[in-house]
Write a protein that holds these residues in place. Structure first.
Motif, mmCIF file in Angstrom:
data_model
loop_
_atom_site.group_PDB
_atom_site.id
_atom_site.type_symbol
_atom_site.label_atom_id
_atom_site.label_comp_id
_atom_site.label_asym_id
_atom_site.label_seq_id
_atom_site.Cartn_x
_atom_site.Cartn_y
_atom_site.Cartn_z
ATOM 1 N N GLY A 309 110.944 40.376 55.898
ATOM 2 C CA GLY A 309 109.756 41.013 56.450
ATOM 3 C C GLY A 309 109.815 41.028 57.962
ATOM 4 O O GLY A 309 110.471 40.186 58.581
ATOM 5 N N ALA A 376 103.946 40.843 55.935
ATOM 6 C CA ALA A 376 105.341 40.742 56.402
ATOM 7 C C ALA A 376 106.132 39.799 55.501
ATOM 8 O O ALA A 376 107.293 40.062 55.184
ATOM 9 N N TRP A 411 105.898 32.240 55.899
ATOM 10 C CA TRP A 411 105.902 33.012 57.155
ATOM 11 C C TRP A 411 107.125 32.705 58.024
ATOM 12 O O TRP A 411 107.411 33.436 58.965
ATOM 13 N N ILE A 414 109.874 35.432 58.536
ATOM 14 C CA ILE A 414 109.536 36.744 59.106
ATOM 15 C C ILE A 414 110.255 36.942 60.439
ATOM 16 O O ILE A 414 110.323 36.042 61.257
#
Ligand code: SAH
Length: 560
Positions: A309, A376, A411, A414
């Motif tokens: 992402g 994302a 996360w 990303i």
């Protein structure tokens, strides 16, 4: 290898729009650019054809112009660059009756022209000799193949045209399907291999992207160590990095270290559910931390797992398109999802065709950041849209704050970028001269995210330090008294004749810039779309013949 930008079609009049629409349906993600005032129903409106086409060319965007070939040739003549890197450029007749590849023989113009011509039911006007004679373009192999020695290809083709025989070692369906007359012991040789071997004027080497590097424990090493590990093991196995289609990572892993590898090696990352991907592959080499797999055919990275992402926080500048950087424009065009305050998404609606737009109200920055990070993490290419610069009283810090405090492992993978923009204070300063020409600071007058005592103490400190000041968020419907309170503090340190610039709606309709004095500053002078610049003791006016004033702060502070 990471992909070239998606092609665009560009039209100058409404007559060409149906043809353009018809041909871009054959190119996933392609957008239609149309001349403002002359075209409707386009994805992006532009005002200057020459500047737009040259900028796209410099950015490497393949261009399909629905206009005379001569117009494109004249427009691009001054910026033509290296044939190895230039994007494809094609002229298409307004009625779709002719498709003429002009530039980019090495970078795929003939293939693109064939796709377009097929959509328009015509034959492309292909002029590349090798293409005509052998029905393939050796300098520009199809996706999944990489030519290792492009410097030799011209002489090689000349030899083939002169009638020399050629042999083929290795598997490549596109070569077998071509009209090259292969024989078993040719005077010239084409080798298709994942091994690292030298090419020469008599031997073209193509590397198929049929290898996949799987990393099991990304956190085992740093980025630099991983780069070393991957390249060393490929070299030891006599395999070339050009044959690697992608890097695979287990989806469950928070591989912070890995994000940089994709960029360094120019390879896509794909996230996979553990152990679901090996079945079609053969093991080439392994270690507890990594594995190299090989496929029989070339591997399309998109067919494996999910993409890494991407989240980019961009600043669009204060308003008009001319203040948006090419990087920001490109990033928005490439996005799958746009996240932002409704008003800011409206400002980029010319670029947002075909994207998911997640508009929200102002003041929900943290929710918006979480949404952007989650999108994302699911493999989307997300752009968070801020006005001005994204790092100045805007979304970049909101996204980083959420990343920092919520620490969701998903996360970590990303690819996070911040793309700068022109801030309101810069546009305001430029519109009147150079009032920020010496030391200055920026202060937000909003006391929503910090107590007024802090704001007041800062104003007093910088006023005493004789800095020029840019006031952001000077006033809003809920905050009416702060500007008057700020003035009360300033006037203790600075003369009532200090120049003050009120700049409202910069770059947008209703733009208004006024130069007044500190003494004249009243709350009614500003609203939430105004940025205010307060001069220092050195800031001066230069009266102009038309009655206006230029404002500047000298760079030198007099004699000391
Ligand atoms: N990131 C933005 C600032 C966002 S804070 C930037 O770098 O410019 C919002 C404040 O910015 C507004 O209250 C106003 O003070 C200022 N601002 C933003 N856009 C503006 C514009 N087009 N004209 C004048 N001021 C603007």
């Amino acid at each position: 290898m990471l992909a070239r930008p998606t092609p665009i079609a560009i039209v100058l009049n409404q007559l060409s729009v149906p043809t353009a629409r018809k041909l871009i349906t054959s190119i996933p993600g392609a957008q239609l650019y149309g001349l403002a005032g002359r075209t409707t129903d386009v994805d992006v409106s532009f005002t200057n054809f020459g500047d737009t086409v040259r900028q796209l060319y410099r950015e490497g965007v393949p261009i399909i112009g629905l206009c005379a070939a001569g117009i494109l040739i004249r427009t691009l003549a001054s910026v033509l660059t290296d044939t190895k890197t230039e994007p494809p450029v094609i002229a298409v007749a307004a009625d779709g009756s002719a498709v003429v590849p002009l530039l980019g023989g090495i970078t795929g113009v003939n293939e693109l022209a064939e796709t377009i011509a097929a959509a328009l039911h015509v034959r492309p006007a292909i002029t590349t000799t090798g293409k005509i004679q052998f029905n393939t373009v050796l300098p520009n192999p199809p996706a999944g193949y990489y030519l290792a020695n492009p410097e030799h290809v011209k002489a090689f083709i000349a030899d083939l045209i002169a009638g020399m025989s050629v042999s083929l070692e290795g598997a490549a369906p596109w070569l077998v399907a071509s009209d090259i007359p292969f024989s078993t012991d040719g005077e010239r040789q084409i080798v298709v291999t994942t091994r690292s071997i030298a090419g020469s004027p008599t031997r073209l080497v193509y590397h198929p992207t049929s290898l996949v590097v799987a990393i099991e424990q990304p956190d085992q090493f740093t980025v630099t160590e991983w780069l070393e590990v991957i390249t060393t093991h490929l070299t030891t196995a006599n395999l070339t990095i050009e044959s690697v289609a992608c890097i695979m990572l287990p989806k469950s892993i928070a591989g912070a270290a890995i994000a940089g590898i994709s960029q360094h090696l120019n390879l896509p990352i794909r996230f996979v559910e553990s152990n679901h991907w090996q079945s079609a592959l053969t093991l080439v080499g392994s270690d507890p931390n990594w594995t190299i797999w090989s496929a029989i055919e070339t591997v399309d990275p998109h067919s494996i797992g999910q993409a890494q992402g991407k989240l980019t926080v961009v600043g669009t500048g204060p308003g008009s398109a001319q203040w948006m950087s090419p990087q920001v424009r490109q990033t928005i065009l490439a996005a799958t999802d746009l996240v932002g305050y409704h008003t800011y998404l409206d400002l980029v609606k010319d670029l947002s065709g075909g994207k998911e737009c997640h508009g929200s109200d102002n003041r929900v920055e943290l929710d918006r950041s979480r949404l952007a990070l989650d999108l994302a993490a699911s493999g989307k290419n997300v752009v968070v849209v801020s006005s001005g610069d994204p790092g100045i009283f805007a979304m970049a810090s909101a996204v980083l704050e959420v990343l920092d405090t919520a620490a969701n492992p998903a996360w970590q993978t990303i690819d996070l970028q911040i793309a700068p923009g022109i801030s309101a204070m810069q546009a305001a300063a430029a519109s009147v001269g150079a009032p920020l020409g010496h030391d200055f600071c920026a202060i937000s007058l909003s006391d929503i995210l910090k107590p007024w005592e802090v704001v007041a103490a800062r104003i007093a400190a910088v006023a005493a330090a004789d800095l020029a000041i840019a006031f952001y968020n000077p006033i809003s419907s809920q905050r009416s008294w702060q500007l008057a309170a700020a003035k009360e503090i300033l006037i203790k340190f600075r003369s009532a004749t200090t120049p003050v610039i009120l700049a409202r709606n910069l770059g947008r309709s209703g733009q208004e810039v006024r130069v007044i004095t500190l003494g004249e500053l009243v709350p009614e002078s500003a609203d939430m779309r105004t940025v205010i610049l307060i001069g220092s003791s050195q800031t001066k006016l230069i009266p102009r013949a038309d009655g206006s004033n230029l404002v500047y702060t000298p760079r030198s502070y007099g004699k000391w």
